[in-house]
Design a protein around this motif. Structure first.
Motif, PDB file in Angstrom:
ATOM      1  N   SER A 161     -48.352  12.966 -30.472  1.00 13.06           N
ATOM      2  CA  SER A 161     -48.299  13.387 -31.877  1.00 13.06           C
ATOM      3  C   SER A 161     -49.710  13.503 -32.415  1.00 13.06           C
ATOM      4  CB  SER A 161     -47.548  12.360 -32.721  1.00 13.06           C
ATOM      5  OG  SER A 161     -46.245  12.181 -32.235  1.00 13.06           O
ATOM      6  N   PHE A 162     -49.907  14.409 -33.344  1.00 12.64           N
ATOM      7  CA  PHE A 162     -51.165  14.500 -34.080  1.00 12.64           C
ATOM      8  C   PHE A 162     -50.855  14.410 -35.560  1.00 12.64           C
ATOM      9  CE2 PHE A 162     -52.343  16.837 -30.157  1.00 12.64           C
ATOM     10  CZ  PHE A 162     -53.458  16.106 -29.804  1.00 12.64           C
ATOM     11  N   ASN A 163     -51.526  13.537 -36.254  1.00  4.74           N
ATOM     12  CA  ASN A 163     -51.316  13.357 -37.700  1.00  4.74           C
ATOM     13  C   ASN A 163     -49.831  13.205 -38.040  1.00  4.74           C
ATOM     14  OD1 ASN A 163     -54.106  13.871 -37.910  1.00  4.74           O
ATOM     15  ND2 ASN A 163     -53.690  16.070 -37.938  1.00  4.74           N
ATOM     16  N   ARG A 201     -45.134  15.420 -34.115  1.00  3.59           N
ATOM     17  CA  ARG A 201     -44.937  15.416 -32.662  1.00  3.59           C
ATOM     18  C   ARG A 201     -45.187  16.809 -32.110  1.00  3.59           C
ATOM     19  NH1 ARG A 201     -40.271  12.252 -29.525  1.00  3.59           N
ATOM     20  NH2 ARG A 201     -41.526  10.569 -30.352  1.00  3.59           N
ATOM     21  N   VAL A 202     -46.101  16.902 -31.143  1.00  2.00           N
ATOM     22  CA  VAL A 202     -46.408  18.211 -30.547  1.00  2.00           C
ATOM     23  C   VAL A 202     -45.970  18.284 -29.091  1.00  2.00           C
ATOM     24  CG1 VAL A 202     -48.354  18.630 -32.107  1.00  2.00           C
ATOM     25  CG2 VAL A 202     -48.774  17.582 -29.885  1.00  2.00           C
ATOM     26  N   LEU A 203     -45.568  17.141 -28.529  1.00  2.00           N
ATOM     27  CA  LEU A 203     -45.155  17.138 -27.125  1.00  2.00           C
ATOM     28  C   LEU A 203     -44.072  16.096 -26.886  1.00  2.00           C
ATOM     29  CD1 LEU A 203     -46.178  18.493 -24.377  1.00  2.00           C
ATOM     30  CD2 LEU A 203     -47.158  16.251 -23.911  1.00  2.00           C
ATOM     31  N   SER A 262     -52.132  22.087 -22.943  1.00  2.00           N
ATOM     32  CA  SER A 262     -53.363  21.281 -22.818  1.00  2.00           C
ATOM     33  C   SER A 262     -53.080  19.812 -23.097  1.00  2.00           C
ATOM     34  CB  SER A 262     -54.430  21.764 -23.811  1.00  2.00           C
ATOM     35  OG  SER A 262     -54.791  23.066 -23.511  1.00  2.00           O
ATOM     36  N   THR A 263     -52.262  19.549 -24.085  1.00  2.00           N
ATOM     37  CA  THR A 263     -51.913  18.162 -24.423  1.00  2.00           C
ATOM     38  C   THR A 263     -51.210  17.510 -23.228  1.00  2.00           C
ATOM     39  OG1 THR A 263     -51.644  18.879 -26.701  1.00  2.00           O
ATOM     40  CG2 THR A 263     -50.730  16.729 -26.134  1.00  2.00           C
ATOM     41  N   LEU A 264     -50.311  18.247 -22.610  1.00  2.00           N
ATOM     42  CA  LEU A 264     -49.591  17.736 -21.443  1.00  2.00           C
ATOM     43  C   LEU A 264     -50.560  17.452 -20.287  1.00  2.00           C
ATOM     44  CD1 LEU A 264     -47.141  17.140 -19.667  1.00  2.00           C
ATOM     45  CD2 LEU A 264     -46.660  19.559 -19.540  1.00  2.00           C
TER      46      LEU A 264
HETATM   47  N1  LIG Z   1     -56.795  17.325 -31.759  1.00  2.00           N
HETATM   48  C1  LIG Z   1     -55.724  17.859 -32.346  1.00  2.00           C
HETATM   49  N2  LIG Z   1     -55.437  17.603 -33.646  1.00  2.00           N
HETATM   50  C2  LIG Z   1     -54.354  18.115 -34.240  1.00  2.00           C
HETATM   51  N3  LIG Z   1     -53.457  18.925 -33.630  1.00  2.00           N
HETATM   52  C3  LIG Z   1     -53.691  19.218 -32.342  1.00  2.00           C
HETATM   53  C4  LIG Z   1     -54.831  18.717 -31.628  1.00  2.00           C
HETATM   54  N4  LIG Z   1     -54.783  19.187 -30.359  1.00  2.00           N
HETATM   55  C5  LIG Z   1     -53.690  19.952 -30.287  1.00  2.00           C
HETATM   56  N5  LIG Z   1     -53.020  19.982 -31.473  1.00  2.00           N
HETATM   57  C6  LIG Z   1     -51.772  20.706 -31.758  1.00  2.00           C
HETATM   58  O1  LIG Z   1     -50.862  20.411 -30.703  1.00  2.00           O
HETATM   59  C7  LIG Z   1     -50.110  21.563 -30.374  1.00  2.00           C
HETATM   60  C8  LIG Z   1     -50.260  21.816 -28.888  1.00  2.00           C
HETATM   61  O2  LIG Z   1     -51.607  22.176 -28.615  1.00  2.00           O
HETATM   62  P1  LIG Z   1     -52.124  22.440 -27.126  1.00  2.00           P
HETATM   63  O3  LIG Z   1     -53.606  22.631 -27.206  1.00  2.00           O
HETATM   64  O4  LIG Z   1     -51.605  21.381 -26.244  1.00  2.00           O
HETATM   65  O5  LIG Z   1     -51.402  23.835 -26.800  1.00  2.00           O
HETATM   66  P2  LIG Z   1     -51.655  24.836 -25.580  1.00  2.00           P
HETATM   67  O6  LIG Z   1     -50.321  25.257 -25.101  1.00  2.00           O
HETATM   68  O7  LIG Z   1     -52.560  24.223 -24.588  1.00  2.00           O
HETATM   69  O8  LIG Z   1     -52.399  26.040 -26.303  1.00  2.00           O
HETATM   70  P3  LIG Z   1     -53.538  27.030 -25.713  1.00  2.00           P
HETATM   71  O9  LIG Z   1     -52.865  27.860 -24.654  1.00  2.00           O
HETATM   72  O10 LIG Z   1     -53.924  27.828 -26.923  1.00  2.00           O
HETATM   73  O11 LIG Z   1     -54.652  26.178 -25.189  1.00  2.00           O
HETATM   74  C9  LIG Z   1     -50.621  22.703 -31.249  1.00  2.00           C
HETATM   75  O12 LIG Z   1     -49.722  22.852 -32.332  1.00  2.00           O
HETATM   76  C10 LIG Z   1     -51.968  22.217 -31.706  1.00  2.00           C
HETATM   77  O13 LIG Z   1     -52.246  22.736 -32.995  1.00  2.00           O
END
Ligand SMILES: Nc1ncnc2c1ncn2[C@@H]1O[C@H](COP(=O)(O)OP(=O)(O)OP(=O)(O)O)[C@@H](O)[C@H]1O
Length: 216
Positions: A12-14, A17-19, A43-45
């Motif tokens: 989660s960020f702030n 939940r993003v993942l 990228s988060t994964l």
């Molecule tokens: N440091 C952070 N602070 C706040 N939100 C973040 C942060 N890093 C990622 N996010 C959010 O988490 C979600 C997933 O981001 P992530 O970078 O993992 O996606 P991604 O699939 O790798 O994208 P890309 O292909 O553009 O690199 C997005 O909604 C992004 O805005």
């Protein structure tokens, strides 16, 4: 044998939940492409996967993690800095040993940047820097790789060449790729991420480009 094992992982960020929660396993010998649109969570994964399973797994992060003030040689050498004693590393900083110069040179040659071995990293283009980060991962000598869009700055034939080299050096990997054709050509398994969840997980042999494009 499992080389990457993620169990009920979430991020989660702030407070958002993003993942996940999601689980994912990569077995020895499996080459896995992570696909999905920008912001899906790839990228988060990958970051969490490396934190859980590194540091014996080689890593090419999205920001490459290179040191601009050092030469290309020394950036690649960083792949083995933890495998060597501090006196060996100190001597290498001043005057690299010939066996290391040769080993690094051989990898750079395969990546078509042998002429840059002693150039400062800061003088390289984006695509050349990407290949330095790949060389560092190969030089580490690990069997498994985690990489975030490692060929995004390379043109078609070069991206193919580098993917073939990664397949030669890494028995197993989890790589985010935005190029679906490359993913189908070089990877055994495709994992699709959408809205932080796994939306597709199939062997490449069972998929066509049309099956993957709805993720974008
Ligand atoms: N440091 C952070 N602070 C706040 N939100 C973040 C942060 N890093 C990622 N996010 C959010 O988490 C979600 C997933 O981001 P992530 O970078 O993992 O996606 P991604 O699939 O790798 O994208 P890309 O292909 O553009 O690199 C997005 O909604 C992004 O805005």
């Amino acid at each position: 044998m499992t080389v990457i094992a993620l169990n009920e992982l979430s991020a989660s960020f702030n407070g958002r939940r993003v993942l996940g929660p999601l689980s994912l396993e990569v077995n020895a010998g499996e080459r896995v492409a992570l696909v999905g649109k920008s912001g899906a969570g790839k990228s988060t994964l990958l970051k969490l996967a490396w934190e859980h399973c590194g540091p014996e797994i080689a890593l090419v992060p999205q920001d490459l993690g290179l040191v601009p003030a050092l030469s290309v040689f020394h950036n690649v050498y960083m792949g083995r800095v933890n495998q060597r004693s501090s006196w060996y590393n100190a001597l290498t900083l001043l005057r690299p040993f010939s066996k290391d110069r040769q080993a690094v040179g051989t990898i750079l040659k395969r990546l078509s940047i042998a002429d840059k071995q002693w150039s400062p990293l800061a003088s390289l283009s984006g695509g050349q820097r990407q290949r330095v980060a790949i060389a560092r991962a190969i030089y580490q000598g690990a069997g498994t790789l985690i990489a975030d869009e490692p060929v995004s700055a390379l043109d078609g034939p070069l991206a193919d060449k580098v993917m073939a080299l990664l397949n030669e050096h890494f028995n197993s990997y989890l790589i985010a790729l935005h190029d679906v054709d490359l993913a189908l050509r070089y990877c055994d398994r495709i994992v699709g991420v959408a809205d932080g969840m796994i939306a597709l997980d199939e062997p490449s042999s069972r998929l066509s480009k049309a099956d993957i494009l709805p993720l974008y």
